[in-house]
Design a protein around this motif. Structure first.
Motif, PDB file in Angstrom:
ATOM      1  N   ARG A 102      59.312  19.485  53.448  1.00 22.23           N
ATOM      2  CA  ARG A 102      59.453  20.686  54.276  1.00 22.23           C
ATOM      3  C   ARG A 102      58.234  20.983  55.144  1.00 22.23           C
ATOM      4  NH1 ARG A 102      62.081  25.222  50.231  1.00 22.23           N
ATOM      5  NH2 ARG A 102      64.204  24.411  50.162  1.00 22.23           N
ATOM      6  N   GLY A 103      57.687  19.960  55.759  1.00 26.98           N
ATOM      7  CA  GLY A 103      56.592  20.166  56.689  1.00 26.98           C
ATOM      8  C   GLY A 103      55.227  20.246  56.065  1.00 26.98           C
ATOM      9  N   LEU A 104      55.119  20.209  54.714  1.00 28.26           N
ATOM     10  CA  LEU A 104      53.798  20.137  54.100  1.00 28.26           C
ATOM     11  C   LEU A 104      53.190  18.795  54.456  1.00 28.26           C
ATOM     12  CD1 LEU A 104      54.301  21.708  50.557  1.00 28.26           C
ATOM     13  CD2 LEU A 104      53.903  22.827  52.752  1.00 28.26           C
ATOM     14  N   PRO A 105      51.920  18.748  54.804  1.00 27.18           N
ATOM     15  CA  PRO A 105      51.347  17.552  55.442  1.00 27.18           C
ATOM     16  C   PRO A 105      51.172  16.374  54.498  1.00 27.18           C
ATOM     17  CG  PRO A 105      49.649  19.166  54.996  1.00 27.18           C
ATOM     18  CD  PRO A 105      50.947  19.839  54.670  1.00 27.18           C
ATOM     19  N   VAL A 106      51.175  15.189  55.106  1.00 25.36           N
ATOM     20  CA  VAL A 106      50.778  13.952  54.435  1.00 25.36           C
ATOM     21  C   VAL A 106      49.659  13.363  55.286  1.00 25.36           C
ATOM     22  CG1 VAL A 106      51.526  11.731  53.513  1.00 25.36           C
ATOM     23  CG2 VAL A 106      53.122  13.635  53.593  1.00 25.36           C
ATOM     24  N   ALA A 107      48.493  13.975  55.184  1.00 22.09           N
ATOM     25  CA  ALA A 107      47.399  13.601  56.081  1.00 22.09           C
ATOM     26  C   ALA A 107      46.851  12.221  55.775  1.00 22.09           C
ATOM     27  CB  ALA A 107      46.269  14.640  55.994  1.00 22.09           C
ATOM     28  N   SER A 108      46.910  11.788  54.520  1.00 21.17           N
ATOM     29  CA  SER A 108      46.262  10.529  54.165  1.00 21.17           C
ATOM     30  C   SER A 108      47.129   9.607  53.334  1.00 21.17           C
ATOM     31  CB  SER A 108      44.971  10.824  53.392  1.00 21.17           C
ATOM     32  OG  SER A 108      45.269  11.571  52.230  1.00 21.17           O
ATOM     33  N   GLY A 109      48.382   9.923  53.136  1.00 19.41           N
ATOM     34  CA  GLY A 109      49.266   9.054  52.380  1.00 19.41           C
ATOM     35  C   GLY A 109      49.578   9.604  51.003  1.00 19.41           C
ATOM     36  N   GLY A 110      50.594   9.017  50.395  1.00 25.43           N
ATOM     37  CA  GLY A 110      50.988   9.447  49.067  1.00 25.43           C
ATOM     38  C   GLY A 110      51.867  10.682  49.110  1.00 25.43           C
ATOM     39  N   ALA A 111      51.790  11.460  48.050  1.00 22.85           N
ATOM     40  CA  ALA A 111      52.588  12.680  47.927  1.00 22.85           C
ATOM     41  C   ALA A 111      51.680  13.767  47.368  1.00 22.85           C
ATOM     42  CB  ALA A 111      53.792  12.452  47.024  1.00 22.85           C
ATOM     43  N   LYS A 112      50.820  14.303  48.222  1.00 18.42           N
ATOM     44  CA  LYS A 112      49.791  15.222  47.751  1.00 18.42           C
ATOM     45  C   LYS A 112      50.361  16.480  47.133  1.00 18.42           C
ATOM     46  CE  LYS A 112      45.698  17.806  48.982  1.00 18.42           C
ATOM     47  NZ  LYS A 112      44.529  17.933  49.849  1.00 18.42           N
ATOM     48  N   THR A 632      49.694  26.134  54.668  1.00 15.25           N
ATOM     49  CA  THR A 632      49.095  25.125  53.788  1.00 15.25           C
ATOM     50  C   THR A 632      47.662  24.832  54.183  1.00 15.25           C
ATOM     51  OG1 THR A 632      51.271  24.072  53.641  1.00 15.25           O
ATOM     52  CG2 THR A 632      49.392  22.814  52.841  1.00 15.25           C
ATOM     53  N   GLU A 633      46.783  24.739  53.177  1.00 13.54           N
ATOM     54  CA  GLU A 633      45.434  24.237  53.383  1.00 13.54           C
ATOM     55  C   GLU A 633      45.417  22.744  53.078  1.00 13.54           C
ATOM     56  OE1 GLU A 633      43.141  28.293  51.849  1.00 13.54           O
ATOM     57  OE2 GLU A 633      43.216  26.509  50.584  1.00 13.54           O
ATOM     58  N   GLU A 634      44.542  22.027  53.745  1.00 10.62           N
ATOM     59  CA  GLU A 634      44.474  20.568  53.519  1.00 10.62           C
ATOM     60  C   GLU A 634      43.044  20.080  53.670  1.00 10.62           C
ATOM     61  OE1 GLU A 634      45.605  18.064  52.281  1.00 10.62           O
ATOM     62  OE2 GLU A 634      46.398  16.538  53.612  1.00 10.62           O
ATOM     63  N   GLN A 635      42.497  19.562  52.576  1.00  8.06           N
ATOM     64  CA  GLN A 635      41.198  18.893  52.565  1.00  8.06           C
ATOM     65  C   GLN A 635      41.452  17.472  52.092  1.00  8.06           C
ATOM     66  OE1 GLN A 635      37.857  17.630  53.027  1.00  8.06           O
ATOM     67  NE2 GLN A 635      37.666  19.846  53.127  1.00  8.06           N
ATOM     68  N   VAL A 688      44.288  21.742  67.284  1.00  7.15           N
ATOM     69  CA  VAL A 688      44.922  23.000  66.894  1.00  7.15           C
ATOM     70  C   VAL A 688      46.096  23.300  67.828  1.00  7.15           C
ATOM     71  CG1 VAL A 688      44.617  25.494  66.671  1.00  7.15           C
ATOM     72  CG2 VAL A 688      42.838  23.934  65.851  1.00  7.15           C
ATOM     73  N   GLY A 689      47.218  23.650  67.269  1.00  8.38           N
ATOM     74  CA  GLY A 689      48.435  23.900  68.030  1.00  8.38           C
ATOM     75  C   GLY A 689      49.330  22.682  68.152  1.00  8.38           C
ATOM     76  N   ASN A 690      48.807  21.507  67.792  1.00  9.77           N
ATOM     77  CA  ASN A 690      49.607  20.285  67.866  1.00  9.77           C
ATOM     78  C   ASN A 690      50.532  20.159  66.664  1.00  9.77           C
ATOM     79  OD1 ASN A 690      48.220  19.712  70.177  1.00  9.77           O
ATOM     80  ND2 ASN A 690      47.199  17.882  69.415  1.00  9.77           N
ATOM     81  N   THR A 691      51.529  19.298  66.817  1.00 10.25           N
ATOM     82  CA  THR A 691      52.425  18.977  65.717  1.00 10.25           C
ATOM     83  C   THR A 691      51.751  17.963  64.802  1.00 10.25           C
ATOM     84  OG1 THR A 691      54.365  19.347  67.109  1.00 10.25           O
ATOM     85  CG2 THR A 691      54.684  18.035  65.113  1.00 10.25           C
ATOM     86  N   PRO A 692      51.774  18.163  63.485  1.00 12.22           N
ATOM     87  CA  PRO A 692      51.165  17.170  62.584  1.00 12.22           C
ATOM     88  C   PRO A 692      51.796  15.797  62.774  1.00 12.22           C
ATOM     89  CG  PRO A 692      51.710  19.185  61.400  1.00 12.22           C
ATOM     90  CD  PRO A 692      52.342  19.306  62.756  1.00 12.22           C
ATOM     91  N   ARG A 693      51.018  14.789  62.578  1.00 14.82           N
ATOM     92  CA  ARG A 693      51.488  13.432  62.784  1.00 14.82           C
ATOM     93  C   ARG A 693      52.671  13.105  61.877  1.00 14.82           C
ATOM     94  NH1 ARG A 693      46.954   9.394  60.191  1.00 14.82           N
ATOM     95  NH2 ARG A 693      46.662  10.441  58.202  1.00 14.82           N
ATOM     96  N   ARG A 694      53.586  12.343  62.441  1.00 14.15           N
ATOM     97  CA  ARG A 694      54.767  11.829  61.751  1.00 14.15           C
ATOM     98  C   ARG A 694      55.730  12.932  61.305  1.00 14.15           C
ATOM     99  NH1 ARG A 694      50.800   8.980  58.736  1.00 14.15           N
ATOM    100  NH2 ARG A 694      51.775   9.481  56.746  1.00 14.15           N
ATOM    101  N   GLN A 695      55.571  14.143  61.844  1.00  6.30           N
ATOM    102  CA  GLN A 695      56.469  15.235  61.499  1.00  6.30           C
ATOM    103  C   GLN A 695      57.597  15.316  62.525  1.00  6.30           C
ATOM    104  OE1 GLN A 695      56.604  17.609  58.784  1.00  6.30           O
ATOM    105  NE2 GLN A 695      58.581  17.642  59.807  1.00  6.30           N
ATOM    106  N   ALA A 696      58.810  14.980  62.109  1.00  2.00           N
ATOM    107  CA  ALA A 696      59.968  15.014  63.000  1.00  2.00           C
ATOM    108  C   ALA A 696      60.594  16.396  62.991  1.00  2.00           C
ATOM    109  CB  ALA A 696      60.989  13.974  62.561  1.00  2.00           C
ATOM    110  N   ASP A 697      61.247  16.746  64.103  1.00  6.92           N
ATOM    111  CA  ASP A 697      61.967  18.027  64.158  1.00  6.92           C
ATOM    112  C   ASP A 697      63.158  18.010  63.209  1.00  6.92           C
ATOM    113  OD1 ASP A 697      60.223  19.012  66.041  1.00  6.92           O
ATOM    114  OD2 ASP A 697      61.505  18.531  67.752  1.00  6.92           O
ATOM    115  N   PHE A 698      63.870  16.882  63.151  1.00  8.29           N
ATOM    116  CA  PHE A 698      65.050  16.788  62.300  1.00  8.29           C
ATOM    117  C   PHE A 698      64.982  15.514  61.461  1.00  8.29           C
ATOM    118  CE2 PHE A 698      66.549  19.523  65.706  1.00  8.29           C
ATOM    119  CZ  PHE A 698      67.308  20.477  65.031  1.00  8.29           C
TER     120      PHE A 698
END
Length: 798
Positions: A102-112, A632-635, A688-698
């Motif tokens: 549901r749009g929570l990021p995968v900034a570096s791989g896996g399933a954080k 969501t916060e992401e470090q 800032v304001g960009n769409t996170p990478r690999r995040q599709a609309d549908f």
């Protein structure tokens, strides 16, 4: 593992013998899929007590083995593709998938922000350990009874480190006197696999189940050697008592599977001449081993054929007892001995052969074939690859976990008090090297670099003991231990047509141990008495300067939900939740201070979520719709790009899941719309304001099946719309629809034959790429879904 902590956890085994786990009890009585009334199912994952879906205020789904068969998965993560809200990037082989919820990021791989469980307990406490993603240690076979999932909701308080959701693989327990044996063979690629399972009663109060698989083969891409080989065995024994049960559990997994990393292709996914992006890989019969210095400075050889090689031995005890007077005590315990390897070639650079040669050996340098049919001849191809071997030894990923709870029921209400405790080891060694290779599928050769004056700058294709192209960053050794303690309380009450539930959890933990980085030294690696150019600077672990790890964390999670039963066929729910995720090994890349401490804001990432849902059924139609919003916060740190992330994200969307049954046809499908953006970035404000990478609309999954007297046929479509390759929102991946097909024919009462086709139309679908913009040569390094693969299975059920 520290001896004193081990003794503490062993004590919990005794508790397991006299306590219970209601989740498991509910799973045992869960029936096979009831097509006409799926909303009547009891959900046992992510909730304090088993709850009818129609009464729950969470978004839950369950998958049967029949549904999995139609989707024709080739890995554990691919089995999750048909779960609503889940974006599964399973293009790395049988592990190392990226899973977003549901749009929570995968900034570096896996399933954080997601936890993968087996029978209610996590495979690993952290889902994004570098080179140790949880799905690497999971295999789905015929021992699986069902797969349940929860997105958002009470996942924040039901377990640790999983605010985004839970996927729970529930095993068969022998409650039906039955079994099966099946043999699967690849029709257009090299694989052979045998599955078996059997469960039955031993006597009136005892039953068992045992099963597993063995397999061998090259895999769906042309590796040039047997790349997949191994198997798994699982067993459980259940003893029933008048007031409950005790169950013993065992699992042994030792499976070697190839790990696919990014490959060279054009930016639109089309193939470079001689390298098919759907069926080729940079693995090769001419590149099977790599020599390096081990964690203690010893010479050791990494075998690239090991790929992802998890070795797991788990033992568990679970129990459930009714204490009388509406009291139930529940417990689940598991000890896991986990180790293995991860080794695979990564293309650090793809470019003009003379330019790359000159960057290593100086102006006028050239490339020479190091092996293969043209060994010793000048390389005349236009393109070459600089390869880094991601050679990682997973020394100890073992864990001990216990979850105990006490429940008191009052008429239509209940309250649960619980305590969760876990210990997770993360001990690994990185021993990377650098090579030159031609850009070619089907057994590429290694290349040597020779200077204009005849000086050789490489040995048999190896030009660096380490990764000088990345500043010799990546010779590392970790030996760390993470403990978690989490008391929690959950209550629910049914007030007429209203069902209310609330839960609170406090997670605290500490990290201890040490890590060591890289140092350079001169070593005669091949023992020939001569120091070659690569041997003048050999990377090794800097054991003389270990760095301590000594920090702790704590965070509060809560979830509040309400469900209103408008009628027998219509219900609506709302929920707000806050959950957290403690950061683990990825902080060791630069966030740990000299004294071993970590800043509070780096130790934990928090997620706030809001949900509003509707459940509706009419005759043979059911519909489950959920609107969601999250912050969501992401470090994080990404090894392949050597970049840190320190961000905040926002995402909103709608998730739809529906099923319809008419006559001999059944249809199921889901679609998720997500609008996500990077809300803040402390390190790179330009995004800032960009769409996170690999995040599709549908993203969507559609399934149709026709059942007839002697079998069934079905089609499944997995789809995604366009997505950006990176956070700069420049390079775009085209959306794609992957069609999978299934057919089964019953030859006799117990004997059947089936056909599974994954990616029927050989669609090219890019899941990730290293580049964020199109390079001058239009060549990117990316992972794509595998091309068409077809298997036939002969199965006997008894």
């Amino acid at each position: 593992m520290k001896n004193n902590r081990s003794r503490q956890f062993v004590m919990s085994t005794v508790a397991a013998l006299v306590s219970a786990n209601l989740w498991a009890a509910e799973a045992d009585v869960q029936q096979a899929e009831v097509k006409q009334d799926s909303l009547e199912r009891i959900v046992v994952t992510g909730v304090a007590r088993g709850t009818r879906i129609m009464d729950s205020s969470v978004s839950v789904s369950s998958l049967s083995p029949d549904e999995l068969a139609v989707s024709s998965p080739r890995s554990s993560a691919e089995a999750f593709r048909i779960i609503p809200g889940m974006k599964i990037e399973s293009s790395g082989g049988e592990g190392n998938a990226n899973i977003a919820v549901r749009g929570l990021p995968v900034a570096s791989g896996g399933a954080k922000f997601l936890q993968i469980q087996e029978d209610g307990l996590p495979i690993l406490q952290f889902g994004d350990i570098a080179f140790g993603n949880a799905d690497i240690f999971l295999r789905i076979d015929s021992t699986v009874q069902t797969i349940e999932s929860i997105r958002g909701g009470s996942a924040s308080t039901a377990t640790s480190n999983a605010p985004g959701g839970i996927i729970n693989i529930i095993s068969k327990t022998g409650d039906s006197d039955s079994g099966s044996v099946s043999a699967t063979v690849g029709l257009d690629y090299d694989t052979y696999r045998t599955d078996f399972e059997f469960g039955t009663d031993i006597n009136d109060t005892m039953r068992f189940h045992i099963g597993g698989f063995v397999r061998t083969g090259e895999g769906p891409r042309q590796a040039g050697y047997t790349a997949n080989q191994g198997g798994q065995i699982k067993a459980n024994l259940t003893k029933e008592f008048d007031s409950g049960y005790v169950r013993l559990y065992f699992k042994h997994l030792d499976d070697r599977s190839i790990g696919y990393l990014p490959m060279p292709m054009y930016s639109d996914g089309s193939s470079i001449a001689g390298f098919n992006s759907s069926s080729d890989t940079i693995h090769s019969a001419y590149f099977l081993s790599t020599l390096s210095l081990g964690p203690d400075g010893e010479r050791r050889r990494g075998d690239i054929r090991d790929g992802m090689n998890p070795v797991v031995d788990s033992f568990g005890v679970e129990a459930s007892f009714d204490l009388g007077s509406d009291w139930e005590v529940e417990n689940r315990f598991r000890f896991s001995d986990v180790s293995g390897n991860f080794i695979s070639p990564f293309p650090a650079e793809v470019g003009n052969n003379s330019a790359i040669a000159s960057s290593i050996g100086g102006a006028g340098s050239q490339l020479i074939y190091a092996n293969g049919a043209k060994a010793g001849q000048a390389f005349e191809g236009d393109l070459a690859m600089r390869i880094h071997t991601f050679d990682v030894s997973m020394n100890d990923f073992g864990s001990i976990v216990n979850d105990i709870k006490l429940t008191k029921s009052f008429d239509d209400s209940s309250i649960t008090l619980g305590y969760y405790t876990a210990l997770q080891n993360i001990s690994m060694s990185w021993m990377w090297n650098s090579y030159m290779m031609e850009v070619k599928g089907n057994n590429a050769a290694l290349l040597n670099v020779v200077g204009a004056d005849g000086t050789s700058y490489s040995d048999n294709g190896l030009y660096g003991y380490g990764v000088p192209y990345w500043g010799n960053c990546c010779q590392r050794n970790y030996d760390t231990e993470y403990t978690i303690q989490a008391p929690y309380i959950a209550g629910s009450s049914k007030l007429g047509d209203f069902t209310l539930d609330a839960s609170v959890r406090y997670d605290s933990g500490d990290a201890s141990g040490y890590y060591a980085g890289n140092t350079q030294t001169e070593v005669d690696m091949n023992l020939d008495g001569v120091i070659s150019e690569p041997e003048k600077s050999v990377s090794s672990i800097d054991n003389a300067n270990p760095q301590p790890v000594n920090y702790d964390w704590g965070y509060l999670s809560y979830s509040l939900g309400a469900n209103y039963q408008i009628s027998d066929d219509l219900a609506t729910f709302a929920r707000l939740s806050r959950g957290g995720r403690a950061n683990a090994d990825r902080l060791l890349f630069g966030k740990v201070q000299p004294d071993g401490s970590v800043a509070d804001e780096d130790a934990v990432d928090l997620v706030d979520q809001y949900e509003l849902g509707v459940k509706y059924r009419y005759d043979n139609l059911s519909l489950f719709a959920t609107a969601f919003y999250s912050e969501t916060e992401e470090q994080n740190f990404e090894a392949t790009s050597q970049k840190f992330f320190d961000r905040k994200y926002e995402a909103k969307g709608i998730e739809l899941e529906s099923a319809y049954y008419v006559g001999d046809f059944d249809f199921k499908g889901n679609v998720t719309w997500t609008d996500a953006e990077i809300a803040a970035d402390a390190l790179n404000p330009d995004v800032v304001g960009n769409t996170p990478r690999r995040q599709a609309d549908f993203i969507y999954s559609l399934m149709g099946r026709y059942n007839f007297d002697s079998g069934s046929v079905g089609v499944n479509v997995i789809g995604t719309t366009d997505a950006y390759a990176q956070d700069n929102n420049d390079l775009t991946f085209d959306g794609y629809a992957q069609v999978n097909a299934f057919a089964l024919y019953q030859l006799t009462d117990g004997l059947s034959v089936s056909l599974n086709v994954n990616n029927l139309f050989d669609t090219v679908g890019i899941t990730e790429a290293e580049e964020g913009s199109i390079p001058d040569n239009n060549i990117i390094r990316a992972r794509t879904i595998n091309g068409r693969t077809t298997t036939a299975t002969l199965k006997y059920e008894f």
